[in-house]
Enzyme design. Structure first.
Site, PDB file in Angstrom:
ATOM      1  N   GLU A  91       1.015  -0.817   0.013  1.00  0.00           N
ATOM      2  CA  GLU A  91       0.324   0.338  -0.162  1.00  0.00           C
ATOM      3  C   GLU A  91       1.064   1.551   0.051  1.00  0.00           C
ATOM      4  OE1 GLU A  91      -4.375  -1.432   2.081  1.00  0.00           O
ATOM      5  OE2 GLU A  91      -2.580  -1.013   3.220  1.00  0.00           O
ATOM      6  N   CYS A 114       3.090   8.585   0.420  1.00  0.00           N
ATOM      7  CA  CYS A 114       3.698   7.590   2.384  1.00  0.00           C
ATOM      8  C   CYS A 114       4.192   6.348   1.121  1.00  0.00           C
ATOM      9  CB  CYS A 114       2.838   7.933   2.832  1.00  0.00           C
ATOM     10  SG  CYS A 114       3.465   6.383   4.485  1.00  0.00           S
ATOM     11  N   CYS A 121       5.939  -6.254   7.980  1.00  0.00           N
ATOM     12  CA  CYS A 121       7.404  -5.622   8.630  1.00  0.00           C
ATOM     13  C   CYS A 121       7.359  -6.704   9.684  1.00  0.00           C
ATOM     14  CB  CYS A 121       6.594  -4.123   8.995  1.00  0.00           C
ATOM     15  SG  CYS A 121       7.615  -3.748  10.373  1.00  0.00           S
ATOM     16  N   CYS A 125       5.431  -3.968  16.003  1.00  0.00           N
ATOM     17  CA  CYS A 125       4.583  -3.225  16.970  1.00  0.00           C
ATOM     18  C   CYS A 125       3.422  -3.614  17.318  1.00  0.00           C
ATOM     19  CB  CYS A 125       4.847  -1.537  16.785  1.00  0.00           C
ATOM     20  SG  CYS A 125       6.589  -1.309  15.957  1.00  0.00           S
ATOM     21  N   CYS A 128       0.334  -1.825  15.576  1.00  0.00           N
ATOM     22  CA  CYS A 128       0.762  -1.231  13.878  1.00  0.00           C
ATOM     23  C   CYS A 128      -0.454  -2.458  13.614  1.00  0.00           C
ATOM     24  CB  CYS A 128       1.821  -1.480  13.525  1.00  0.00           C
ATOM     25  SG  CYS A 128       1.814  -1.063  11.729  1.00  0.00           S
ATOM     26  N   GLY A 173       6.367  -1.920   6.292  1.00  0.00           N
ATOM     27  CA  GLY A 173       7.925  -1.863   6.516  1.00  0.00           C
ATOM     28  C   GLY A 173       9.362  -1.015   7.655  1.00  0.00           C
ATOM     29  N   GLU A 174       9.810  -1.817   7.837  1.00  0.00           N
ATOM     30  CA  GLU A 174      11.320  -0.952   8.255  1.00  0.00           C
ATOM     31  C   GLU A 174      12.292  -0.315   7.547  1.00  0.00           C
ATOM     32  OE1 GLU A 174      12.610   0.024  11.615  1.00  0.00           O
ATOM     33  OE2 GLU A 174      13.633   0.861  10.332  1.00  0.00           O
ATOM     34  N   SER A 205      10.854   7.222   8.011  1.00  0.00           N
ATOM     35  CA  SER A 205      10.844   6.972   9.684  1.00  0.00           C
ATOM     36  C   SER A 205      11.072   5.474   9.846  1.00  0.00           C
ATOM     37  CB  SER A 205       9.350   6.779   9.698  1.00  0.00           C
ATOM     38  OG  SER A 205       9.044   6.911  10.801  1.00  0.00           O
ATOM     39  N   LEU A 228       9.387   6.690  18.481  1.00  0.00           N
ATOM     40  CA  LEU A 228       9.278   6.165  20.209  1.00  0.00           C
ATOM     41  C   LEU A 228       8.219   5.891  20.633  1.00  0.00           C
ATOM     42  CD1 LEU A 228      12.603   6.558  21.061  1.00  0.00           C
ATOM     43  CD2 LEU A 228      11.775   8.152  22.488  1.00  0.00           C
ATOM     44  N   HIS A 229       7.798   6.440  20.977  1.00  0.00           N
ATOM     45  CA  HIS A 229       6.478   6.171  21.197  1.00  0.00           C
ATOM     46  C   HIS A 229       6.250   5.604  22.648  1.00  0.00           C
ATOM     47  CE1 HIS A 229       4.926   6.170  16.969  1.00  0.00           C
ATOM     48  NE2 HIS A 229       5.301   4.798  17.060  1.00  0.00           N
ATOM     49  N   CYS A 347      -1.687   6.689   9.866  1.00  0.00           N
ATOM     50  CA  CYS A 347      -0.441   5.811  10.319  1.00  0.00           C
ATOM     51  C   CYS A 347      -0.655   4.552  11.362  1.00  0.00           C
ATOM     52  CB  CYS A 347      -0.353   6.896  11.475  1.00  0.00           C
ATOM     53  SG  CYS A 347       0.840   8.069  10.953  1.00  0.00           S
TER      54      CYS A 347
HETATM   55  S1  SF4 Z   1       5.106   0.232  12.916  1.00  0.00           S
HETATM   56 FE1  SF4 Z   1       6.405   0.663  11.455  1.00  0.00          FE
HETATM   57  S2  SF4 Z   1       8.394  -0.846  12.677  1.00  0.00           S
HETATM   58 FE2  SF4 Z   1       6.176  -0.502  13.649  1.00  0.00          FE
HETATM   59  S3  SF4 Z   1       5.642  -2.832  13.010  1.00  0.00           S
HETATM   60 FE3  SF4 Z   1       4.562  -1.404  12.036  1.00  0.00          FE
HETATM   61  S4  SF4 Z   1       5.908  -0.774   9.888  1.00  0.00           S
HETATM   62 FE4  SF4 Z   1       6.687  -2.244  11.239  1.00  0.00          FE
END
Ligand code: SF4
Length: 356
Positions: A91, A114, A121, A125, A128, A173-174, A205, A228-229, A347
């Site tokens: 996406e 974006c 990923c 997290c 997410c 993704g990271e 990011s 960071l969160h 997000c």
């Molecule tokens: S917030 Fe970013 S790093 Fe964390 S699981 Fe989602 S996509 Fe992956």
């Protein structure tokens, strides 16, 4: 077999075609056709002679993913479901911002694409939806570049390159787990030919993969945002298990390292407010202390729920109190507007149907 030309940076391509006696300035012309005018066929590159056009057409192709679905939000955000050659999907989100509440071309202030860097990923997290869906594979350089080229095609942005203001690697993704392809893609986007997007308008990011960040700080020629969160390791490890490997201290040290090379670029720390988890006034005070040695700003994000998630958004009053506490501690804070929530494009909500 034909090669995808978007997978090559300009210097790589110059080296690759030099054995065919294709001069450097020809490669620059090809880049202009691809990145400034959005051409998808070498045969349309009219300032190259026919012989060269045919050679290029036999050797290379210019990649585009297929648009499998388009979802439009009431706020103007557009989410693209893109199908790759192996039928897997990702996406990409287009986010316009307007000068006032009326949505329309005339009021357009800036636009952001974006992009995703991986299919799924592995970071996982807890808040997410992408992480919830698991990891499939890294995207190639052409699959990363192809995302904003196809969005520009769809929106007919080629006639007016200034329409695209920002690119953020905040999709699926990271990015640091696929940094080679991400950095190559950025290299091509900021090549002179691309017009309209400078390195200050591109943001990577990351969830804070500090070992990789330290290793490649010097090569990241764009802005950096850290997800960071949480203000301490105890809370962060609960919502981001990756913190057990790359903790807050290691991330802050890697950011200090990055700042040595990019003094003039502020680092953004993303902070997603989760009710009763990380949104107290004490959390804000503790958070502010982390940034003592950094040129930092904080983006506060409100949680966008998705089916099956365990978290709920903080109340408006708590958000305001948190923001105020940070400001009182001298931190530059922005409360980010929710965008594309109605089409699951906000997000943390991205999760294409992953065909592993
Ligand atoms: S917030 Fe970013 S790093 Fe964390 S699981 Fe989602 S996509 Fe992956």
């Amino acid at each position: 077999m034909k090669k995808g030309i978007l997978n090559y940076t300009k210097s790589e391509l110059i080296e690759l075609v030099s054995e065919k006696n294709i001069e450097k300035f020809r490669v620059e012309q090809i880049f202009i056709w691809i990145y400034r005018f959005g051409k998808t066929s070498f045969l349309d590159m009219t300032n190259l002679n026919k012989n060269l056009r045919n050679i290029l057409d036999n050797e290379f192709y210019i990649y585009r993913p297929k648009i499998a679905n388009v979802a439009k939000s009431v706020d103007g955000t557009i989410k693209f479901l893109l199908e790759l050659d192996d039928k897997k999907t990702i996406e990409t989100v287009f986010i316009p911002e307007f000068n006032d509440d009326s949505i329309g071309e005339k009021n357009l202030k800036r636009t952001t694409i974006c992009v995703s860097s991986q299919i799924g990923c592995a970071v996982g997290c807890k808040f997410c939806n992408t992480g919830y869906g698991g990891f499939c594979r890294n995207l190639t350089t052409e699959e990363i570049i192809g995302q904003f080229l196809i969005v520009k095609d769809y929106l007919k942005f080629w006639e007016n390159p200034d329409r695209l203001s920002n690119i953020v690697f905040m999709g699926m993704g990271e990015p640091l787990f696929n940094y080679e392809n991400v950095l190559k893609a950025i290299d091509n986007i900021i090549a002179d030919e691309m017009e309209g997007v400078s390195r200050r308008k591109i943001t990577i990011s990351t969830s804070g993969i500090s070992s990789i960040l330290s290793k490649i700080s010097q090569n990241i020629c764009c802005k950096l945002a850290i997800s960071l969160h949480a203000p301490n390791n105890e809370i962060r490890s609960k919502i981001m298990p990756i913190n057990n490997t790359f903790n807050i201290e290691s991330i802050i040290n890697a950011c200090i390292e990055y700042s040595k090379y990019h003094e003039y670029l502020k680092i953004t720390f993303e902070y997603l407010l989760l009710r009763g988890v990380n949104d107290s006034e004490n959390c804000a005070i503790e958070l502010a202390k982390l940034f003592r040695n950094l040129n930092a700003k904080v983006n506060l994000l409100q949680f966008n729920p998705w089916p099956g998630c365990d978290f709920i958004p903080s109340t408006e009053a708590t958000v305001a109190q948190f923001q105020h506490a940070l400001e009182k501690s001298g931190i530059n804070v922005t409360l980010r507007k929710r965008r594309g929530e109605d089409i699951m494009a906000a997000c943390g909500q991205l999760n294409s149907i992953i065909k592993i």
